[in-house]
Design a protein around this motif. Sequence first.
Motif, PDB file in Angstrom:
ATOM      1  N   LEU A   1       0.856  -1.185   0.000  1.00 52.79           N
ATOM      2  CA  LEU A   1       0.000   0.000   0.000  1.00 52.79           C
ATOM      3  C   LEU A   1       0.891   1.233   0.000  1.00 52.79           C
TER       4      LEU A   1
ATOM      5  N   THR B   1      -8.292  -1.165  -0.065  1.00 56.01           N
ATOM      6  CA  THR B   1      -8.484  -2.591   0.206  1.00 56.01           C
ATOM      7  C   THR B   1      -9.939  -3.000  -0.026  1.00 56.01           C
TER       8      THR B   1
ATOM      9  N   GLN C   1       0.774   5.688  -0.312  1.00 55.30           N
ATOM     10  CA  GLN C   1      -0.032   6.907  -0.288  1.00 55.30           C
ATOM     11  C   GLN C   1       0.867   8.120  -0.467  1.00 55.30           C
TER      12      GLN C   1
ATOM     13  N   GLY D   1      -2.320   0.305  -4.437  1.00 55.89           N
ATOM     14  CA  GLY D   1      -2.277  -0.962  -3.722  1.00 55.89           C
ATOM     15  C   GLY D   1      -2.054  -2.115  -4.667  1.00 55.89           C
TER      16      GLY D   1
ATOM     17  N   GLU E   1      -3.572   7.066  -3.958  1.00 57.56           N
ATOM     18  CA  GLU E   1      -3.540   5.797  -3.229  1.00 57.56           C
ATOM     19  C   GLU E   1      -3.244   4.668  -4.220  1.00 57.56           C
TER      20      GLU E   1
END
Length: 712
Positions: free
Chosen positions: A266, A399, A268, A300, A298
């Motif tokens: 992850l 997520t 950011q 992921g 963001e």
Amino acid sequence: MLNGFGAGNNTYLQFDPSGNLVSYNPGIGFNQQSASGGDGWNLAEHTQLTSELERKTVNLNTRWNIVDGVDVFFEGLHYQADAVELVDQTPFQSTLFGGTSGALRVSATHPLLTQQARDTLTSLGITSFGLGRASRDLYNNASSSSTKLSRAVVGFDGSFELADRVFYWEAYSNYGRSESFNFGTGLNQQRFVNAINVTRNALGQLVCDPLARNATYLTPGSNGFAGGPVPVADPNCVPLDLFGEGRPSDAALRYVTYPTRARSLLEQQVYNANISSSLFDLWSGPLLYSLGYERRIERGSFEPDAALNAGLGRSVPITPLRGQYGTKEWFGELIIPLVDPSSNIPGLQKLELVGKYRNVENEVNGEFDTYTYGLQWKPFNDVEVRSNFTRSLRAPAITELFLPISSAFSQVPDSCDSRNISGGTKPDVRRQNCAAFLQFYGLPAGGFTSTAVGATIPITTGGNPSLANESADSYSYGFTWAPSWDALRGFVFSADYYNIDISGVIASLTTTNVAEACFDNENFNTSDIPNANFYCSLITRRADGQIDSVQTGYVNGEFTRLEAYSAEMRYGFDTDRLGRFDFGASAYFPTNYETSVTGIVVTDFTSTSNIQRSYQLDTRWGYNNFSVGLSAYHTPKTQYTNTQTVETRETLFLDKYWLVNGSASYRLNDKTQLRFAVTNLFDRDPPFPSTGAGTGYDILGRRYHLSMEWQY
């Protein structure tokens, strides 16, 4: 309850570690899967309360004044954690489960059976038998993880004067990264069926034989192996002995198991700039404002290894996933004074309007606005009254959007089970729908015993890229009283009321949600029972009505509503010879808490163990460099759940509970301080049958914490 061997079907057998058949004590049975006492498998032995965890944290904060009115600052964080799962559930072969986790059907002449076992089976006239097994000797499924979290913030802030006004500004960049590796062990299903089908070759040696077919499945499916892979020839195959715990050889274990690894990442990035000042002067004082812009990104990703991706084990293939989104956000805030404090107007010591606004342009969910407006009123110095309304939105987390579909295990409160058929929030609707369900599967009209109620079954769960934003309207009002009288100086009392209404709430659809929305639903197509409505179609059942699997995951639910009051009191004072004394008390009074994920069933949690009245008392005494304190949390007697009845649960209420914690500290010098804390000072267990859920309960017992803080 159990169907045994021999005359009367009451001879129960199990394999001992030497491979011989010995007597099995089934205990006092309650249903197909639960009993008291006996030799059965104890799930509690494979449920952990804590993990073995090692953590390291480093923080670095610094600020440097470059020139007058301009500072540069930096914040850094690095966190590393390594955790080991101490116990977990094992691979199963059981009639409680379907598919490849179902019980095996084994020939009584299987070459891995001992002579004693063959003789025993022959004396009972048995040619084949069902084998159930919790295979903790294959692997314990205990996994481990390693996580590294880093964060860095660098920015500038300062102030300047222009046109007789002072401006305060800030600009910064923030980068955060979390990388996790999860390690585990899997059971290769293809190799498993290869290794349990065994024969002897011409030399009398035990070898794998795909044509032997002397270990298949009790519920065979279309191919004898529950729809999974069938045995194939493999020169590397090593026979696997399942007839007694500890019987599998090391070579066989290496053949049928494999390590797994999955990487989660992850990231950011945030860029923010804001400025604040006074816009102009009103009759009541300066109109204060703040403006800013923020850009957020963001990212992921999830990367399973080749074995997980191929689905070599007993779960579905787990696909790699990658996703990202960004936002552009404008925001502003106004504070408008309506009264000049120096005017000495009775009942209007202070009166301010506060307004906040934020516009968010989300690359996934589009554009939306959030805002807050409120009033702060001080009729006189000792009392302040406040009230505000907020419209807020929450975009799905990365997520929740992109979590890969994965397998897990869960119990299911199957609605047509005889213990549940008259329960729920719509019992009449449930009984009517269950009557059609039971008739379709040829089950007793009063309900059946669903194995999924007491035993876990496979489920799938994952993210949902189609999630919309959830929105919330909330308002609150309250007051604070801080008397200026000498006798009560240091006393503060505050009270507040909250009302929150969230719509489109982002929630993880649970097996309970699915089961209830299937059968408590007035939309129920009796001509297509397995797919009677959308939620019924998420449940896969066998021909006997038992659940094989359930599909869950993130959805936009209907609503969550909360209404509550809170109050807090603080009082502290110094003495000449005895040091300082501080006292505090707070209380929380929820009056309504209900939620609905599916829109079919509304769950009322008010005054239950999920949310209940609670009280807290605090006291601390300090003298010179030493201080000691106590905190006590009280939870009154509360209802376990609003949906259970005396027919479905023996204990409906949780007894009152006190949790007391203690702490002490000693300052050695200006830079060094020692702290000592005791959690659950009196070692109180939570009230039966709570498992620790709910505010104020503690399941770990008395424990101690010692720390030292050193500043340089």
